[in-house]
Each structure stands twice: as C-alpha cells, then as structure tokens.
Motif scaffolding. Structure first.
Motif, PDB file in Angstrom:
ATOM      1  N   LEU A 191       0.817  -1.214   0.033  1.00 14.20           N
ATOM      2  CA  LEU A 191      -0.129  -0.263   0.003  1.00 14.20           C
ATOM      3  C   LEU A 191       0.738   1.202   0.088  1.00 14.20           C
ATOM      4  O   LEU A 191       1.974   1.235   0.499  1.00 14.20           O
ATOM      5  N   SER A 192       0.376   2.365  -0.739  1.00  9.25           N
ATOM      6  CA  SER A 192       0.991   3.653  -0.629  1.00  9.25           C
ATOM      7  C   SER A 192      -0.037   4.647  -0.687  1.00  9.25           C
ATOM      8  O   SER A 192      -0.948   4.582  -0.999  1.00  9.25           O
ATOM      9  N   ILE A 193       0.167   5.672   0.220  1.00  9.17           N
ATOM     10  CA  ILE A 193      -0.610   6.930   0.212  1.00  9.17           C
ATOM     11  C   ILE A 193      -0.280   7.817  -0.859  1.00  9.17           C
ATOM     12  O   ILE A 193       0.882   8.238  -0.860  1.00  9.17           O
ATOM     13  N   GLU A 194      -1.158   8.195  -1.516  1.00 13.63           N
ATOM     14  CA  GLU A 194      -1.148   9.175  -2.631  1.00 13.63           C
ATOM     15  C   GLU A 194      -1.666  10.492  -2.430  1.00 13.63           C
ATOM     16  O   GLU A 194      -1.199  11.603  -3.023  1.00 13.63           O
ATOM     17  N   LEU A 195      -2.964  10.630  -1.750  1.00 15.67           N
ATOM     18  CA  LEU A 195      -3.557  11.796  -1.625  1.00 15.67           C
ATOM     19  C   LEU A 195      -4.508  11.652  -0.292  1.00 15.67           C
ATOM     20  O   LEU A 195      -4.693  10.778   0.236  1.00 15.67           O
ATOM     21  N   VAL A 196      -4.692  13.023  -0.073  1.00  9.13           N
ATOM     22  CA  VAL A 196      -5.658  13.150   1.225  1.00  9.13           C
ATOM     23  C   VAL A 196      -6.800  14.204   0.797  1.00  9.13           C
ATOM     24  O   VAL A 196      -6.668  15.073  -0.048  1.00  9.13           O
ATOM     25  N   TRP A 197      -8.066  13.696   1.204  1.00  9.59           N
ATOM     26  CA  TRP A 197      -9.081  14.452   0.973  1.00  9.59           C
ATOM     27  C   TRP A 197      -9.882  14.494   2.331  1.00  9.59           C
ATOM     28  O   TRP A 197      -9.870  13.697   3.205  1.00  9.59           O
ATOM     29  N   ASP A 198     -10.514  15.846   2.932  1.00 10.11           N
ATOM     30  CA  ASP A 198     -11.167  15.976   4.000  1.00 10.11           C
ATOM     31  C   ASP A 198     -12.191  16.924   3.817  1.00 10.11           C
ATOM     32  O   ASP A 198     -12.135  17.766   3.181  1.00 10.11           O
ATOM     33  N   GLU A 199     -13.477  16.592   4.470  1.00  8.49           N
ATOM     34  CA  GLU A 199     -14.467  17.494   4.405  1.00  8.49           C
ATOM     35  C   GLU A 199     -14.275  18.874   5.115  1.00  8.49           C
ATOM     36  O   GLU A 199     -15.035  19.904   4.725  1.00  8.49           O
TER      37      GLU A 199
END
Length: 327
Positions: free
Chosen positions: A27-35
């Motif tokens: 696994l790798s984290i590519e992006l963050v989204w938050d409300e």
C-alpha cells in the motif's frame, strides 16, 4: 502496489490506518481529502502527499486504486457508493451505516462495481475472541447459555475545567456519529457477541447519558438469540480502568477473558489457565489487501457488518420506545 487516497481525518482511528498503510509494503498513500479543508491540509502536509479539496477529483483520479473512509458515519453511504461507482476498493471504519437499508444499498453498489469492501471489525481477529470461539466449537462450555462482553474507557470523563475528555467533541455530534458510546465503542462487543451467539431475535436497550447531553455515554443491551443464548453487551465512555471482558457461559463450562488473561472452568478441560497461544488472524486491513490481490475470502463478513447495524438500529428504537424490539 495499491495506491490509496485517505478520505477524512474525522475518526480517531484515521491516524492508525495511515500508519498501517505505511507499514504495509502493498500500500501507498497518494492523496488526502477531508470535508474540513484546514484539517485535510494539515494531514496532507504531515503525510507528505498532496491535498485535494474536490472529492470527485480524487475518485475520478486513475492513479488511485482504493480509498480509506474515515469520514463522519453520516457521510459513509454517499462517499462509499461514489467510490464504488468509480471502481475504487474501499476500507472503512465501523459502523458501515445507521440503518440496515442503507447498509444493503452500499453492498449492492459494491457488488455492482465488483470492488472489495472491508469494514474494520478488528476484534474478530484477536486471539482472545478466537479462544472464545474455540471454547464453543470444541465443546468446552457445552451449550452456550449466555455471552457477556464489555468494552469501555474513560474518554468521556472531562478533567476539571474542561468540557470534554480525550474523545474529540465531534464524537458527541449525534447527526455525524449517529449516537455515542454504543454505536462507536459498543460496536466491538456487539459484533463479537453476535458471532458467538448466532442470530439475534430481540433487543432491549438502555442508552444512558451520564455526563453527555447529546448522546449516550454509558449503555447496555440485552439481546435474545435464536440459539436460546442471552447476550449482555456493555459499553461506556465514562468508565476509568475498565478492562476488556468477554465471558462465555454454558451448560458444561465457563470461559472468562479479562484483557489478555484467559481462564476456563470446565468439566471438559483439565487446566483452568489456558497457556496455549492461538495466533491472531490477519488484521482487517491485511485481509482487505489479500482479497484485492489474490481474491482470498476475508474472515470478516458482510453478515457481521449487517448484523452489527441491525442491533444498533434496534437498540435506538428500543431505548426511545422503552420496550423490547423483535427482530
């Protein structure tokens, strides 16, 4: 490599999942989204990845294979179905949704899209649960007559001069969280008891407000099961020093678990103290990755997830109407 976008830091386990991703070579984290933009931008900076304010842009990004959903529970249905339509695999924090109807609609979208969904029910993989399951399967306790499970902490106990304890204020937002201690922390004893006792047929609930004015923080359920067993499910945000407890009572023996201390009193087992180490099952996230990569069937099932919501939904109705709810 499965490329992941993390969706929201609302839930307290969001950081745990980010750490689990970093420690998993698949696994790798590519992006963050938050409300909440500010929270998302801070998290993206900490994780050293871009922040994307537009959820549709995240879900339509061909570089993203999967998402981790840590949004308010009230947003689960909308976000998960949207992710499924974009053919993203989904890992989400419990509970899946507030109602069985919404949960079934989510699963229908998942099945239509052909993607993999994992709801994090981690205590189904712990060896203390596996001992409880073994005590039934091996006949140590005979016919199960009662299962009691308690999971509680002091996160709702506010120090003098403060409004909240270490649990964030958003966990007391009924619209976002759907409730308090029972729907969140109580999820663990609910799904454990369900798995051990079988099909539930009735629920009586007391969702008590000890120090909160908005949601329950000290609650208990009495659940009738088709097997004839009773389930006693307890949870609390205001219990300092309360150990995790799982107890299985039967016609031929009793299994008692308090944190990691496991004891059996049974005419079918010689030693009262169980010293055999049962290996834990792979974590929910590892099972999710394995299902995506190899098609391996997870031990955490759709039935576990739906039955958890079934009990939660009935518990709210029982408390509000002051009566036992037939399932």
């Amino acid at each position: 490599m499965i490329k992941v976008a993390v969706l929201s830091r609302w839930h307290v386990h969001a950081d745990d999942y980010a750490r689990d991703i970093k420690e998993n070579e698949n696994l790798s984290i590519e992006l963050v989204w938050d409300e909440e933009v500010d929270r998302g931008e801070i998290w993206a900076k900490e994780l050293n990845v871009p922040y994307e304010q537009n959820l549709e842009a995240v879900l339509s990004n061909p570089n993203i294979d999967a998402v981790i959903v840590n949004t308010p529970t009230s947003m689960h249905k909308e976000v998960i179905i949207a992710a499924a339509k974009h053919k993203k695999h989904i890992f989400t924090e419990k509970v899946l949704a507030f109602t069985v109807k919404d949960s079934e609609e989510i699963y229908a979208a998942i099945e239509d899209a052909g993607v993999k969904l994992m709801v994090s029910l981690p205590r189904l993989t712990d060896n203390n649960f596996l001992y409880a399951e073994k005590s039934i399967n091996e006949g140590w306790v005979g016919k199960v007559t009662m299962v009691r499970c308690r999971f509680a902490h002091s996160g709702g106990v506010a120090p003098e001069g403060q409004e909240y304890g270490w649990l964030p204020a958003r966990f007391y937002d009924k619209e976002q969280a759907g409730g308090g201690a029972m729907i969140d922390l109580g999820a663990h004893p609910i799904y454990l008891t369900n798995r051990l006792a079988g099909k539930a047929v009735g629920v009586y609930a007391r969702l008590h407000k000890e120090s909160s004015t908005t949601v329950d923080d000290n609650s208990a359920l009495l659940v009738d099961y088709e097997s004839g067993a009773l389930g006693i499910i307890e949870t609390s945000f205001v219990s300092n020093g309360s150990p995790f407890q799982l107890e299985v009572y039967g016609t031929e023996g009793t299994l008692l678990i308090s944190d990691d201390k496991i004891q059996i009193n049974s005419e079918n087992v010689k030693s009262e103290v169980l010293t055999e180490v049962l290996p834990a099952l792979p974590t929910p996230m590892v099972q999710w990755v394995n299902e995506i990569k190899t098609g391996a069937t997870p031990t955490i099932t759709k039935e576990d997830v739906i039955n958890l919501t079934l009990i939660n939904e009935a518990a709210v109705k029982s408390h509000n109407e002051g009566r036992r709810i037939e399932l």
